[in-house]
Every structure is written in C-alpha cells, then in structure tokens.
Design a protein around this motif. Sequence first.
Motif, PDB file in Angstrom:
ATOM      1  N   MET A 166      74.367 -35.556  56.205  1.00  7.27           N
ATOM      2  CA  MET A 166      74.159 -36.966  56.520  1.00  7.27           C
ATOM      3  C   MET A 166      74.195 -37.758  55.226  1.00  7.27           C
ATOM      4  O   MET A 166      73.605 -37.359  54.230  1.00  7.27           O
ATOM      5  CB  MET A 166      72.832 -37.156  57.238  1.00  7.27           C
ATOM      6  N   GLU A 167      74.878 -38.887  55.257  1.00  7.18           N
ATOM      7  CA  GLU A 167      74.963 -39.777  54.117  1.00  7.18           C
ATOM      8  C   GLU A 167      74.661 -41.201  54.579  1.00  7.18           C
ATOM      9  O   GLU A 167      74.939 -41.558  55.709  1.00  7.18           O
ATOM     10  CB  GLU A 167      76.363 -39.744  53.510  1.00  7.18           C
ATOM     11  N   ALA A 168      74.115 -41.996  53.697  1.00  8.47           N
ATOM     12  CA  ALA A 168      73.806 -43.396  54.021  1.00  8.47           C
ATOM     13  C   ALA A 168      75.009 -44.281  53.730  1.00  8.47           C
ATOM     14  O   ALA A 168      75.665 -44.137  52.701  1.00  8.47           O
ATOM     15  CB  ALA A 168      72.602 -43.874  53.223  1.00  8.47           C
ATOM     16  N   ALA A 169      75.310 -45.190  54.644  1.00 12.48           N
ATOM     17  CA  ALA A 169      76.399 -46.149  54.470  1.00 12.48           C
ATOM     18  C   ALA A 169      75.874 -47.401  53.778  1.00 12.48           C
ATOM     19  O   ALA A 169      74.666 -47.605  53.649  1.00 12.48           O
ATOM     20  CB  ALA A 169      76.990 -46.505  55.826  1.00 12.48           C
ATOM     21  N   ARG A 170      76.812 -48.248  53.354  1.00 16.26           N
ATOM     22  CA  ARG A 170      76.472 -49.505  52.693  1.00 16.26           C
ATOM     23  C   ARG A 170      76.895 -50.656  53.606  1.00 16.26           C
ATOM     24  O   ARG A 170      77.997 -50.659  54.150  1.00 16.26           O
ATOM     25  CB  ARG A 170      77.226 -49.576  51.362  1.00 16.26           C
ATOM     26  N   PHE A 171      76.005 -51.625  53.806  1.00 16.72           N
ATOM     27  CA  PHE A 171      76.320 -52.797  54.624  1.00 16.72           C
ATOM     28  C   PHE A 171      77.331 -53.685  53.924  1.00 16.72           C
ATOM     29  O   PHE A 171      77.333 -53.807  52.701  1.00 16.72           O
ATOM     30  CB  PHE A 171      75.065 -53.621  54.921  1.00 16.72           C
ATOM     31  N   LEU A 172      78.151 -54.369  54.723  1.00 15.37           N
ATOM     32  CA  LEU A 172      79.101 -55.354  54.226  1.00 15.37           C
ATOM     33  C   LEU A 172      78.725 -56.727  54.763  1.00 15.37           C
ATOM     34  O   LEU A 172      78.209 -56.837  55.873  1.00 15.37           O
ATOM     35  CB  LEU A 172      80.523 -55.024  54.695  1.00 15.37           C
ATOM     36  N   GLY A 173      78.990 -57.757  54.011  1.00  8.51           N
ATOM     37  CA  GLY A 173      78.790 -59.126  54.476  1.00  8.51           C
ATOM     38  C   GLY A 173      77.331 -59.508  54.628  1.00  8.51           C
ATOM     39  O   GLY A 173      76.423 -58.733  54.341  1.00  8.51           O
ATOM     40  N   PRO A 174      77.120 -60.737  55.120  1.00  6.35           N
ATOM     41  CA  PRO A 174      75.765 -61.265  55.236  1.00  6.35           C
ATOM     42  C   PRO A 174      75.006 -60.694  56.429  1.00  6.35           C
ATOM     43  O   PRO A 174      75.601 -60.269  57.419  1.00  6.35           O
ATOM     44  CB  PRO A 174      75.986 -62.771  55.425  1.00  6.35           C
ATOM     45  N   ASP A 175      73.701 -60.697  56.329  1.00 13.94           N
ATOM     46  CA  ASP A 175      72.820 -60.314  57.436  1.00 13.94           C
ATOM     47  C   ASP A 175      72.708 -61.529  58.350  1.00 13.94           C
ATOM     48  O   ASP A 175      72.154 -62.553  57.964  1.00 13.94           O
ATOM     49  CB  ASP A 175      71.449 -59.915  56.892  1.00 13.94           C
ATOM     50  N   MET A 176      73.238 -61.418  59.578  1.00 12.55           N
ATOM     51  CA  MET A 176      73.263 -62.545  60.507  1.00 12.55           C
ATOM     52  C   MET A 176      72.090 -62.544  61.484  1.00 12.55           C
ATOM     53  O   MET A 176      72.109 -63.253  62.477  1.00 12.55           O
ATOM     54  CB  MET A 176      74.581 -62.548  61.278  1.00 12.55           C
ATOM     55  N   GLY A 177      71.080 -61.746  61.203  1.00 15.01           N
ATOM     56  CA  GLY A 177      69.896 -61.759  62.051  1.00 15.01           C
ATOM     57  C   GLY A 177      69.637 -60.431  62.729  1.00 15.01           C
ATOM     58  O   GLY A 177      70.449 -59.512  62.717  1.00 15.01           O
ATOM     59  N   ARG A 178      68.475 -60.354  63.335  1.00 13.41           N
ATOM     60  CA  ARG A 178      67.948 -59.128  63.916  1.00 13.41           C
ATOM     61  C   ARG A 178      68.867 -58.457  64.931  1.00 13.41           C
ATOM     62  O   ARG A 178      68.975 -57.242  64.968  1.00 13.41           O
ATOM     63  CB  ARG A 178      66.601 -59.436  64.557  1.00 13.41           C
ATOM     64  N   TYR A 179      69.535 -59.207  65.775  1.00 10.03           N
ATOM     65  CA  TYR A 179      70.332 -58.612  66.851  1.00 10.03           C
ATOM     66  C   TYR A 179      71.840 -58.683  66.613  1.00 10.03           C
ATOM     67  O   TYR A 179      72.620 -58.366  67.488  1.00 10.03           O
ATOM     68  CB  TYR A 179      69.978 -59.266  68.183  1.00 10.03           C
ATOM     69  N   TRP A 221      75.548 -57.662  65.064  1.00 14.74           N
ATOM     70  CA  TRP A 221      76.286 -56.483  64.621  1.00 14.74           C
ATOM     71  C   TRP A 221      76.438 -56.576  63.115  1.00 14.74           C
ATOM     72  O   TRP A 221      76.537 -57.657  62.546  1.00 14.74           O
ATOM     73  CB  TRP A 221      77.661 -56.454  65.275  1.00 14.74           C
ATOM     74  N   ARG A 222      76.484 -55.439  62.465  1.00 14.85           N
ATOM     75  CA  ARG A 222      76.605 -55.428  61.008  1.00 14.85           C
ATOM     76  C   ARG A 222      77.658 -54.406  60.590  1.00 14.85           C
ATOM     77  O   ARG A 222      77.509 -53.209  60.837  1.00 14.85           O
ATOM     78  CB  ARG A 222      75.249 -55.063  60.404  1.00 14.85           C
ATOM     79  N   PRO A 223      78.753 -54.856  59.953  1.00 12.15           N
ATOM     80  CA  PRO A 223      79.749 -53.893  59.490  1.00 12.15           C
ATOM     81  C   PRO A 223      79.216 -53.070  58.322  1.00 12.15           C
ATOM     82  O   PRO A 223      78.358 -53.539  57.565  1.00 12.15           O
ATOM     83  CB  PRO A 223      80.936 -54.759  59.063  1.00 12.15           C
ATOM     84  N   PHE A 224      79.739 -51.858  58.189  1.00 12.12           N
ATOM     85  CA  PHE A 224      79.296 -50.985  57.106  1.00 12.12           C
ATOM     86  C   PHE A 224      80.452 -50.117  56.641  1.00 12.12           C
ATOM     87  O   PHE A 224      81.486 -50.022  57.305  1.00 12.12           O
ATOM     88  CB  PHE A 224      78.129 -50.108  57.557  1.00 12.12           C
ATOM     89  N   VAL A 225      80.288 -49.508  55.484  1.00 12.61           N
ATOM     90  CA  VAL A 225      81.323 -48.649  54.916  1.00 12.61           C
ATOM     91  C   VAL A 225      80.653 -47.453  54.243  1.00 12.61           C
ATOM     92  O   VAL A 225      79.532 -47.556  53.735  1.00 12.61           O
ATOM     93  CB  VAL A 225      82.203 -49.432  53.907  1.00 12.61           C
TER      94      VAL A 225
END
Length: 70
Positions: A1-14, A16-20
């Motif tokens: 298991m490896e941790a991904a990195r978030f991309l772009g701004p945090d648009m709030g609790r609910y 979707w959040r892209p990651f790489v």
Amino acid sequence: MEAARFLGPDMGRYAWRPFVLATDLSSGEYRIVSRATDTEGNTQPANWTENERGYGNASWTDHGVTITVS
C-alpha cells in the motif's frame, strides 16, 4: 500500500478529489484500487453492504482496474 498525493484545491467535505501516485512497477499484472481515509483515520469498507435500492456503495474493491506491465 502506498499513499497518493492530492491534486488541485480542496473543494469541501463532500467534493470529489483527484489524486496521483507515481510508482515504478516491475513486469506483471496488477490490480489497482483506491481506498479513502478521513482525517480521523476511518477507511472505506472493503465490501459492499446491501442497502435499499442499492445506493450508498462506499466499498473500494468494486472499483479497481487490472493492468499489465510488460
């Protein structure tokens, strides 16, 4: 298991959040899945739980892809 990195701004609790995740893979077949973990350390369940009308599938095993590296 490896941790991904978030991309772009945090648009709030609910939202979707892209990651790489950049990683080197040897030749072979791999099943790629993602599992979310919240700020309190709670993770998505592995298996789908039956519910009314089939809504609310928060499991992670159903949404993977299989890749082959040559």
